[in-house]
Design a protein around this motif. Structure first.
Motif, mmCIF file in Angstrom:
data_model
loop_
_atom_site.group_PDB
_atom_site.id
_atom_site.type_symbol
_atom_site.label_atom_id
_atom_site.label_comp_id
_atom_site.label_asym_id
_atom_site.label_seq_id
_atom_site.Cartn_x
_atom_site.Cartn_y
_atom_site.Cartn_z
ATOM 1 N N ILE A 63 0.847 -1.201 0.000
ATOM 2 C CA ILE A 63 0.000 0.000 0.000
ATOM 3 C C ILE A 63 0.881 1.249 0.000
ATOM 4 N N ASN A 64 1.928 1.201 0.811
ATOM 5 C CA ASN A 64 2.855 2.334 0.927
ATOM 6 C C ASN A 64 3.485 2.665 -0.435
ATOM 7 N N ILE A 65 3.925 1.629 -1.141
ATOM 8 C CA ILE A 65 4.523 1.834 -2.477
ATOM 9 C C ILE A 65 3.471 2.399 -3.427
ATOM 10 N N GLY A 66 2.267 1.836 -3.357
ATOM 11 C CA GLY A 66 1.183 2.296 -4.226
ATOM 12 C C GLY A 66 0.854 3.758 -4.004
ATOM 13 N N GLU A 67 0.848 4.167 -2.738
ATOM 14 C CA GLU A 67 0.534 5.572 -2.431
ATOM 15 C C GLU A 67 1.563 6.494 -3.076
ATOM 16 N N LYS A 68 2.836 6.079 -3.050
ATOM 17 C CA LYS A 68 3.894 6.926 -3.633
ATOM 18 C C LYS A 68 3.716 7.063 -5.153
ATOM 19 N N LEU A 69 3.094 6.049 -5.771
ATOM 20 C CA LEU A 69 2.956 6.049 -7.232
ATOM 21 C C LEU A 69 1.620 6.622 -7.695
ATOM 22 N N GLY A 70 0.736 6.930 -6.720
ATOM 23 C CA GLY A 70 -0.564 7.495 -7.103
ATOM 24 C C GLY A 70 -1.620 6.435 -7.377
ATOM 25 N N SER A 71 -1.313 5.165 -7.014
ATOM 26 C CA SER A 71 -2.320 4.111 -7.156
ATOM 27 C C SER A 71 -3.423 4.347 -6.129
ATOM 28 N N LYS A 72 -4.620 3.776 -6.403
ATOM 29 C CA LYS A 72 -5.737 4.007 -5.473
ATOM 30 C C LYS A 72 -6.396 2.697 -5.048
ATOM 31 N N SER A 73 -5.695 1.583 -5.266
ATOM 32 C CA SER A 73 -6.311 0.327 -4.842
ATOM 33 C C SER A 73 -5.266 -0.772 -4.674
ATOM 34 N N LEU A 74 -5.610 -1.720 -3.781
ATOM 35 C CA LEU A 74 -4.764 -2.886 -3.517
ATOM 36 C C LEU A 74 -5.541 -4.129 -3.906
ATOM 37 N N THR A 75 -4.922 -4.992 -4.708
ATOM 38 C CA THR A 75 -5.536 -6.288 -5.026
ATOM 39 C C THR A 75 -4.852 -7.374 -4.216
ATOM 40 N N VAL A 76 -5.666 -8.129 -3.487
ATOM 41 C CA VAL A 76 -5.155 -9.269 -2.717
ATOM 42 C C VAL A 76 -5.683 -10.546 -3.351
ATOM 43 N N TRP A 77 -4.767 -11.332 -3.915
ATOM 44 C CA TRP A 77 -5.097 -12.707 -4.325
ATOM 45 C C TRP A 77 -4.255 -13.647 -3.460
ATOM 46 N N LEU A 78 -4.906 -14.621 -2.825
ATOM 47 C CA LEU A 78 -4.209 -15.543 -1.928
ATOM 48 C C LEU A 78 -4.186 -16.939 -2.520
ATOM 49 N N LYS B 108 -10.393 -17.584 -6.366
ATOM 50 C CA LYS B 108 -9.914 -18.572 -7.336
ATOM 51 C C LYS B 108 -10.205 -19.957 -6.794
ATOM 52 N N PRO B 109 -10.792 -20.880 -7.581
ATOM 53 C CA PRO B 109 -11.208 -22.183 -7.014
ATOM 54 C C PRO B 109 -10.060 -23.123 -6.675
ATOM 55 N N TYR B 110 -8.992 -23.076 -7.467
ATOM 56 C CA TYR B 110 -7.852 -23.979 -7.178
ATOM 57 C C TYR B 110 -6.603 -23.464 -7.887
ATOM 58 N N GLU B 111 -5.409 -24.129 -7.559
ATOM 59 C CA GLU B 111 -4.071 -23.769 -8.049
ATOM 60 C C GLU B 111 -3.564 -22.491 -7.387
ATOM 61 N N PRO B 112 -2.443 -22.630 -6.698
ATOM 62 C CA PRO B 112 -1.546 -23.771 -6.601
ATOM 63 C C PRO B 112 -1.963 -24.851 -5.601
ATOM 64 N N ASN B 113 -3.016 -24.614 -4.802
ATOM 65 C CA ASN B 113 -3.510 -25.687 -3.948
ATOM 66 C C ASN B 113 -4.604 -26.447 -4.688
ATOM 67 N N PHE B 114 -4.612 -27.740 -4.510
ATOM 68 C CA PHE B 114 -5.464 -28.576 -5.366
ATOM 69 C C PHE B 114 -6.533 -29.362 -4.604
ATOM 70 N N TYR B 115 -6.742 -29.077 -3.291
ATOM 71 C CA TYR B 115 -7.879 -29.676 -2.575
ATOM 72 C C TYR B 115 -8.834 -28.580 -2.114
ATOM 73 N N SER B 116 -8.317 -27.526 -1.500
ATOM 74 C CA SER B 116 -9.178 -26.398 -1.097
ATOM 75 C C SER B 116 -8.414 -25.089 -1.246
ATOM 76 N N THR B 117 -9.157 -24.024 -1.524
ATOM 77 C CA THR B 117 -8.604 -22.665 -1.555
ATOM 78 C C THR B 117 -9.477 -21.830 -0.632
ATOM 79 N N VAL B 118 -8.841 -21.057 0.269
ATOM 80 C CA VAL B 118 -9.626 -20.330 1.281
ATOM 81 C C VAL B 118 -10.630 -19.386 0.600
ATOM 82 N N ILE B 119 -10.187 -18.525 -0.298
ATOM 83 C CA ILE B 119 -11.083 -17.629 -1.036
ATOM 84 C C ILE B 119 -11.347 -18.267 -2.399
ATOM 85 N N GLN B 120 -12.246 -19.263 -2.391
ATOM 86 C CA GLN B 120 -12.435 -20.124 -3.564
ATOM 87 C C GLN B 120 -13.431 -19.594 -4.575
ATOM 88 N N ASP B 121 -14.380 -18.760 -4.139
ATOM 89 C CA ASP B 121 -15.407 -18.319 -5.104
ATOM 90 C C ASP B 121 -15.938 -16.931 -4.777
#
Ligand code: LRH
Ligand code: MN
Length: 426
Positions: free
Chosen positions: A163-178, A219-232
């Motif tokens: 977020i800190n780096i983004g603020e310096k560049l004028g970005s206005k959002s953070l994307t979190v993919w786990l 994301k439903p799967y990959e790199p984990n192939f049985y469960s993904t915490v934020i799957q859908d």
């Protein structure tokens, strides 16, 4: 390498006459049907799609990577390549960085350089799916979901740094993919993993400024192939609501199980006012990250039809962030991205041709055939003259790929960078 407007206009002369004939024919036909062509041209010119910094070199798979010639090995090089795409299309006016693949040494200098090419910084992406050198702990068993609080702390701190780096560049959002998930039944306590993730995201959300947004990518799967915490989408929506008003769901088209009705997910998220943005790509099987519109163009049109309807009817949903997220294993990354930009604008223009009022009326009459005919008439319209006219009016290339080749851009780039320069990223 920079492409001058003069050079592009000079190239356009080759296609001007053919274009004007095709454009005038289509515009006349559409205006006769009551279509506001100027409105569509404005919408096409206004749409800016962010280019992922990690897709300017050759991507790869676990089975190998075939590097492409003259890849951008520096952040400046990546921004310069986005500048080329923007000069050719005037619809690629932003770059989305991935940290730590693209940490700017001098944020101000980078910001100025990007601005000189008309490039802004869209969402910044955190990365807690790879361990970094000298890390005290590992993300092997997850990051924000990890049962070890010290690992969660590390991952939260990384997001705050991004977020800190983004603020310096004028970005206005953070994307979190786990990537967080499990490979075997019994490995995870699903509820603990989800609660840890929720609490960690709430912590991160509290650190974003009032004018910032948090995008939660599922994301439903990959790199984990049985469960993904934020799957859908449902899990992402639940977490976004648990965070707050400026947390949204991000839809990556490749993150759906086969035959998922993505346009219905888009409609639902817009109705909830929680559709934050897109990662456009296409896929046949899994998260293939192929060129947009190369496999399922009708599905892309149906998604844009819901977006056009939603942007008209769901004023509670902010204008979504448009980004490409693709990986190029065999094609010139810049040509691949030009094709993706074209496919996005084609689906956008086709969706803008849909007579939404007539469609609503036909739906109310339960005239199924008429509903289909209204949609498919728009989809079966060759809208490319509209895209060419929008680019021409923006001093961009009537034919971006042909112009890219005619100006021998790739070889110019290789002269500057050498054959074997390699880009960081996927
Ligand atoms: C995960 C994903 C995510 C990025 C990564 C590069 O599959 O779509 O958006 O962080 O690709
Ligand atoms: Mn993505």
């Amino acid at each position: 390498m920079k492409l001058s407007v003069e050079k592009i206009i000079e190239q356009n002369q080759k296609w001007l006459e053919t274009h004007e004939a095709a454009y005038n024919f289509l515009a006349e036909k559409l205006e006769k049907n009551g279509t506001d062509v100027e409105h569509i041209l404005k919408k096409l010119k206004d749409l800016q799609v962010a280019i992922p910094s990690w897709a300017l070199g050759a991507g790869g798979t676990r089975f190998g990577r075939f590097s492409y010639k003259g890849e951008p090995a520096t952040l400046e090089g990546k921004i310069s390549d986005v500048g080329l795409l923007h000069s050719l299309t005037q619809s690629a006016g932003a770059i989305s960085l991935h940290i730590p693949w693209d940490i700017p040494e001098d944020a101000n200098a980078i910001k100025e350089f990007a601005a000189s090419l008309g490039i802004e910084f869209d969402a910044v992406n955190s990365n807690t799916f790879q361990d970094q050198p000298r890390m005290k702990k590992s993300y092997r068993f997850g990051s924000l979901c990890n049962s070890d609080p010290s690992v969660r702390e590390l991952a939260i701190q990384h997001n705050l740094d991004v977020i800190n780096i983004g603020e310096k560049l004028g970005s206005k959002s953070l994307t979190v993919w786990l990537a967080d998930g499990s490979n075997f039944p019994g490995q995870h306590n699903f509820q603990e993993a989800l609660q840890n993730t929720r609490d960690s995201l709430q912590h991160i959300y509290k650190s974003i400024r009032d004018d910032w947004k948090l995008f939660i990518e599922y994301k439903p799967y990959e790199p984990n192939f049985y469960s993904t915490v934020i799957q859908d989408w449902g899990t992402s929506l639940m977490l976004a609501e648990a965070c707050g008003d400026r947390a949204y769901t991000l839809v990556d088209l490749g993150h759906h199980l086969p035959n998922t009705n993505i346009e219905q997910i888009v409609a639902t998220l817009m109705m909830k006012g929680k559709l934050g943005g897109f990662h456009f790509n296409d896929s046949k099987y899994g998260d293939d990250d192929l060129t947009v519109g190369s496999i399922k163009p009708y599905a892309l049109f149906l998604i844009w039809n819901e977006l056009v309807y939603g942007m008209e009817h769901n004023k509670n949903n902010p204008s979504p962030a448009w980004m490409i997220d693709a990986s190029h294993n065999i094609k010139d990354p810049l040509e691949d991205l030009l094709q993706s930009l074209e496919a996005i604008q084609i689906a956008h223009a086709q969706a803008l041709l849909v007579d939404q009022n007539a469609l609503r009326e036909a739906q109310k009459q339960q005239d199924v055939v008429l509903c289909q005919e209204i949609l498919q008439d728009a989809y079966r319209t060759d809208v490319r003259p509209l895209l060419r006219e929008a680019r021409l009016q923006s001093n961009a290339a009537i034919e971006p790929i042909a112009t890219y080749r005619a100006l021998d851009v790739r070889n110019q780039i290789i002269k500057e960078r050498g054959l074997h320069s390699v880009a960081s990223g996927l």
